[in-house]
Scaffold this motif. Structure first.
Motif, PDB file in Angstrom:
ATOM      1  N   THR A 175       0.837  -1.204   0.000  1.00 54.23           N
ATOM      2  CA  THR A 175       0.000   0.000   0.000  1.00 54.23           C
ATOM      3  C   THR A 175       0.870   1.252   0.000  1.00 54.23           C
ATOM      4  O   THR A 175       1.891   1.317   0.690  1.00 54.23           O
ATOM      5  N   LYS A 176       0.468   2.246  -0.771  1.00 50.02           N
ATOM      6  CA  LYS A 176       1.188   3.507  -0.776  1.00 50.02           C
ATOM      7  C   LYS A 176       1.071   4.203   0.578  1.00 50.02           C
ATOM      8  O   LYS A 176       0.039   4.082   1.256  1.00 50.02           O
ATOM      9  N   PRO A 177       2.080   4.959   1.011  1.00 52.60           N
ATOM     10  CA  PRO A 177       1.917   5.801   2.197  1.00 52.60           C
ATOM     11  C   PRO A 177       0.691   6.707   2.031  1.00 52.60           C
ATOM     12  O   PRO A 177       0.516   7.345   0.987  1.00 52.60           O
ATOM     13  N   GLY A 178      -0.183   6.699   3.019  1.00 52.31           N
ATOM     14  CA  GLY A 178      -1.421   7.457   2.928  1.00 52.31           C
ATOM     15  C   GLY A 178      -2.552   6.707   2.257  1.00 52.31           C
ATOM     16  O   GLY A 178      -3.677   7.203   2.190  1.00 52.31           O
ATOM     17  N   GLY A 179      -2.266   5.504   1.740  1.00 48.42           N
ATOM     18  CA  GLY A 179      -3.296   4.694   1.098  1.00 48.42           C
ATOM     19  C   GLY A 179      -4.120   3.907   2.104  1.00 48.42           C
ATOM     20  O   GLY A 179      -3.820   3.869   3.303  1.00 48.42           O
ATOM     21  N   PHE A 180      -5.156   3.252   1.617  1.00 44.72           N
ATOM     22  CA  PHE A 180      -6.119   2.571   2.473  1.00 44.72           C
ATOM     23  C   PHE A 180      -6.005   1.058   2.357  1.00 44.72           C
ATOM     24  O   PHE A 180      -5.788   0.521   1.267  1.00 44.72           O
TER      25      PHE A 180
END
Length: 250
Positions: A175-180
């Protein structure tokens, strides 16, 4: 659920409730679902899901399985902009029920992974996913680069006899940083130990600053109980839980 949502769900699953009822009975579904949660070798489990693939969507209608709808609504409630640009990884994607529901809310970019080749072929036939990969989720790292996805979902697979909760660090990694990250599990009696262990890992990762809790929803009518002893008091359904977390940006 509303009548409109019932119609949407029937369309999403690709068959009508009437057709499913004529072809399969609830007793048939009971036997099949119980088999799905039995401990077995990875090879036997994938063979089981391959053989179930053609009947899977019919069975989910008979079971009144609501998780795909509920998860799509939960994500749409927190992701308001650029849904058409968000890259979604659907882990244990099965035949594509969750992605189909997310499409209703404007999500357009999907990568799918599943251990069953036959489930993947049915998902491919829907022309929803840009990529589909076979991945046995209890023995392999996810075949994806770190920090790749805006949204990672795993729906219906985190329970006893299915995908181990040890996969959670992998969901976080891709998951990307800030992703869910959106995860679900059942709350029926036979899944209580697994759920307790799953929640302990989720909460430990939160305490370690890996992600933050956005919502944890307890859904009363998750799906029909396959055994009377599993049903909620005064109901024929079991409940379930949706966990929605956001990966830390650090």
């Amino acid at each position: 659920m509303s009548e409109a949502m019932d119609r949407t769900e029937e369309c999403c699953f690709g068959v009508t409730t009437g057709m499913a009822a004529n072809q399969r009975t609830f007793t048939d579904v009971q036997r099949t679902v119980l088999s799905a949660h039995k401990e077995s070798t990875t090879e036997d489990k994938m063979s089981f899901y391959d053989s179930w693939s053609e009947l899977y969507e019919q069975d989910m209608i008979i079971l009144d399985y609501r998780a795909p709808v509920m998860v799509a609504e939960s994500l749409a409630a927190v992701i308001h902009e650029d849904r058409d640009k968000a890259l979604v990884l659907d882990v244990a994607c099965g035949t594509g029920l969750v992605a189909k529901q997310l499409q209703r809310f404007g999500f357009r970019n999907f990568h799918g992974m599943d251990g069953s080749q036959e489930m993947l072929e049915l998902a491919r036939s829907k022309s929803i996913y840009q990529t589909l990969q076979k991945c046995v989720l209890d023995s392999e790292l996810l075949p994806a680069s770190s920090d790749s996805y805006d949204v990672v979902v795993i729906v219906g697979a985190l329970s006893g006899g299915q995908v181990p909760f040890a996969i959670l660090p992998e969901l976080h990694r891709v998951t990307k940083p800030g992703g869910f990250v959106c995860m679900t599990t059942r709350s029926n009696t036979s899944n209580q130990l697994y759920k307790k262990q799953l929640q302990a890992v989720i909460e430990q990762m939160e305490q370690n600053g890996l992600w933050e809790r956005i919502t944890v929803q307890e859904i009363e009518h998750w799906e029909k109980a396959i055994a009377e002893c599993e049903a909620e008091q005064g109901s024929t359904y079991i409940s379930g839980t949706i966990y929605l977390y956001r990966k830390s940006r650090n």
